[in-house]
Design a protein around this motif. Structure first.
Motif, PDB file in Angstrom:
ATOM      1  N   PRO A  70      33.146 -26.040  54.209  1.00 28.90           N
ATOM      2  CA  PRO A  70      33.324 -24.610  54.517  1.00 28.90           C
ATOM      3  C   PRO A  70      33.603 -23.773  53.282  1.00 28.90           C
ATOM      4  O   PRO A  70      33.186 -22.623  53.203  1.00 28.90           O
ATOM      5  CB  PRO A  70      34.517 -24.597  55.481  1.00 28.90           C
ATOM      6  CG  PRO A  70      35.209 -25.909  55.288  1.00 28.90           C
ATOM      7  CD  PRO A  70      34.131 -26.871  54.901  1.00 28.90           C
ATOM      8  N   HIS A  73      30.323 -22.700  51.579  1.00 24.24           N
ATOM      9  CA  HIS A  73      29.663 -21.636  52.342  1.00 24.24           C
ATOM     10  C   HIS A  73      30.374 -20.301  52.133  1.00 24.24           C
ATOM     11  O   HIS A  73      29.733 -19.261  51.968  1.00 24.24           O
ATOM     12  CB  HIS A  73      29.640 -21.982  53.829  1.00 24.24           C
ATOM     13  CG  HIS A  73      28.655 -23.051  54.185  1.00 24.24           C
ATOM     14  ND1 HIS A  73      27.294 -22.881  54.059  1.00 24.24           N
ATOM     15  CD2 HIS A  73      28.844 -24.311  54.658  1.00 24.24           C
ATOM     16  CE1 HIS A  73      26.679 -23.981  54.452  1.00 24.24           C
ATOM     17  NE2 HIS A  73      27.593 -24.877  54.807  1.00 24.24           N
ATOM     18  N   ALA A  94      28.492 -17.173  58.622  1.00 23.04           N
ATOM     19  CA  ALA A  94      28.409 -17.829  59.928  1.00 23.04           C
ATOM     20  C   ALA A  94      28.604 -19.334  59.783  1.00 23.04           C
ATOM     21  O   ALA A  94      29.289 -19.972  60.604  1.00 23.04           O
ATOM     22  CB  ALA A  94      27.066 -17.523  60.589  1.00 23.04           C
ATOM     23  N   ALA A  95      28.021 -19.906  58.724  1.00 22.53           N
ATOM     24  CA  ALA A  95      28.183 -21.343  58.480  1.00 22.53           C
ATOM     25  C   ALA A  95      29.640 -21.682  58.173  1.00 22.53           C
ATOM     26  O   ALA A  95      30.169 -22.694  58.656  1.00 22.53           O
ATOM     27  CB  ALA A  95      27.285 -21.783  57.324  1.00 22.53           C
ATOM     28  N   LYS A  97      32.300 -20.094  59.196  1.00 17.30           N
ATOM     29  CA  LYS A  97      33.060 -20.000  60.456  1.00 17.30           C
ATOM     30  C   LYS A  97      32.814 -21.231  61.328  1.00 17.30           C
ATOM     31  O   LYS A  97      33.740 -21.751  61.958  1.00 17.30           O
ATOM     32  CB  LYS A  97      32.659 -18.741  61.218  1.00 17.30           C
ATOM     33  CG  LYS A  97      33.143 -17.441  60.610  1.00 17.30           C
ATOM     34  CD  LYS A  97      32.635 -16.251  61.426  1.00 17.30           C
ATOM     35  CE  LYS A  97      33.091 -14.921  60.864  1.00 17.30           C
ATOM     36  NZ  LYS A  97      32.571 -13.783  61.650  1.00 17.30           N
ATOM     37  N   ALA A  98      31.569 -21.671  61.364  1.00 18.82           N
ATOM     38  CA  ALA A  98      31.217 -22.798  62.227  1.00 18.82           C
ATOM     39  C   ALA A  98      31.856 -24.099  61.745  1.00 18.82           C
ATOM     40  O   ALA A  98      32.321 -24.906  62.559  1.00 18.82           O
ATOM     41  CB  ALA A  98      29.700 -22.951  62.292  1.00 18.82           C
ATOM     42  N   VAL A  99      31.896 -24.305  60.433  1.00 17.20           N
ATOM     43  CA  VAL A  99      32.435 -25.552  59.880  1.00 17.20           C
ATOM     44  C   VAL A  99      33.947 -25.644  60.100  1.00 17.20           C
ATOM     45  O   VAL A  99      34.482 -26.715  60.373  1.00 17.20           O
ATOM     46  CB  VAL A  99      32.093 -25.677  58.380  1.00 17.20           C
ATOM     47  CG1 VAL A  99      32.778 -26.884  57.763  1.00 17.20           C
ATOM     48  CG2 VAL A  99      30.590 -25.790  58.205  1.00 17.20           C
ATOM     49  N   ASN A 100      34.637 -24.509  60.009  1.00 14.09           N
ATOM     50  CA  ASN A 100      36.091 -24.504  60.209  1.00 14.09           C
ATOM     51  C   ASN A 100      36.498 -23.232  60.952  1.00 14.09           C
ATOM     52  O   ASN A 100      36.905 -22.247  60.327  1.00 14.09           O
ATOM     53  CB  ASN A 100      36.819 -24.602  58.868  1.00 14.09           C
ATOM     54  CG  ASN A 100      38.313 -24.827  59.044  1.00 14.09           C
ATOM     55  OD1 ASN A 100      38.818 -24.853  60.166  1.00 14.09           O
ATOM     56  ND2 ASN A 100      39.026 -24.975  57.948  1.00 14.09           N
ATOM     57  N   PRO A 101      36.402 -23.233  62.274  1.00 15.50           N
ATOM     58  CA  PRO A 101      36.671 -22.013  63.054  1.00 15.50           C
ATOM     59  C   PRO A 101      38.120 -21.538  63.008  1.00 15.50           C
ATOM     60  O   PRO A 101      38.400 -20.390  63.394  1.00 15.50           O
ATOM     61  CB  PRO A 101      36.272 -22.414  64.482  1.00 15.50           C
ATOM     62  CG  PRO A 101      36.293 -23.906  64.489  1.00 15.50           C
ATOM     63  CD  PRO A 101      35.947 -24.342  63.112  1.00 15.50           C
TER      64      PRO A 101
END
Length: 284
Positions: A70, A73, A94-95, A97-101
């Protein structure tokens, strides 16, 4: 063992902002372990923090080829923010956020992008709120939430967010001048000059080399009839940023009010020259 120690040194250099040292350590990390993303990430960050944005992107991309994390990114998103590459920024944030929300940083950076690059205040405020939902002590997100709310004319909540940010900064004993400057400007616009003065003085103490801090101190001091401080602060603002023509104009007005016609005439001449060179400058 040597590589682990090197990673610790890179982490320490990052925490203390020693970017040249981080570049040296990153280069050594790549030599020791070229298959690891750490050296490329460190090199990319060292370039990003010193304005070498294109070089930063190249190294972050090399880091991604060696490991999807994350942080990489997020750093790539920051670089694309600087380069005004909206599409690539959106993809990388977006990546992240997705890897570590649960990480507040991607939401904070997304908010900064929406606030500064796109002037989408409602969307920016929502991102800052998302960051704060993940970390209520994220004082930078609070400050920028306050700025978004101020620009949307939600004055009461904006003031509250600035005050909360300042409380957090004071409690943590860190240096981040922006909420002090922002709240001083907020009070000045509402003619709450006495309340603005200690805030802008604190901002100047934290970072005296920011022209906007010096200009606000000069403007507030002038409104309080503190001519010596006003003139000194405005001259400092101009020395820090020649395009700060509003500071030149106010300095000319002060000279004129004090009856120093020659100084007023010279400063107005400087104002006109600067206006020709820089356009509206800070007046816009």
């Amino acid at each position: 063992r040597e590589f682990i120690l090197l990673k610790d040194k890179m982490r320490a250099a990052t925490m203390t902002g020693q970017w040249q040292q981080l570049e040296n350590l990153g280069t050594e990390a790549i030599r020791l372990c070229p298959s690891s993303s750490d050296g490329y990430h460190g090199l990319g960050l060292s370039y990003l923090r010193r304005g070498g944005t294109f070089a930063a992107v190249r190294h972050f991309r090399q880091a991604l080829l060696r490991g999807d994390t994350p942080n990489i990114h997020l750093r790539l998103a920051e670089a694309y923010f600087v380069l005004n590459q909206h599409k690539f920024f959106a993809e990388e944030i977006a990546a992240a956020k997705a890897v570590n929300p649960d990480d507040p940083e991607p939401y904070y950076v997304a908010g900064r992008f929406l606030f500064q690059a796109k002037n989408e205040l409602n969307s920016a405020a929502e991102e800052f709120r998302q960051a704060l939902a993940r970390d209520p002590e994220h004082f930078k997100a609070r400050c920028y939430l306050g700025l978004s709310l101020k620009n949307m004319q939600h004055d009461t909540e904006a003031e509250q967010q600035f005050l909360k940010a300042i409380q957090l900064i004071d409690a943590k004993r860190v240096s981040f001048y922006l909420p002090y400057q922002a709240l001083a400007s907020f009070y000045l616009e509402r003619n709450r000059v006495a309340e603005a003065r200690p805030l802008i003085q604190r901002a100047v103490e934290m970072q005296s080399d920011v022209a906007a801090n010096q200009f606000l101190l000069g403007k507030i001091a002038w409104m309080q009839k503190d001519e010596e401080v006003a003139v000194r602060a405005l001259r400092t603002a101009i020395s820090l940023d020649e395009a700060f023509i509003e500071a030149r104009y106010l300095l000319a007005k002060i000279h004129q009010t004090r009856g120093d016609r020659d100084a007023a005439r010279q400063e107005l001449k400087n104002f006109e020259v600067s206006k020709e060179l820089y356009g509206k400058g800070r007046l816009q």
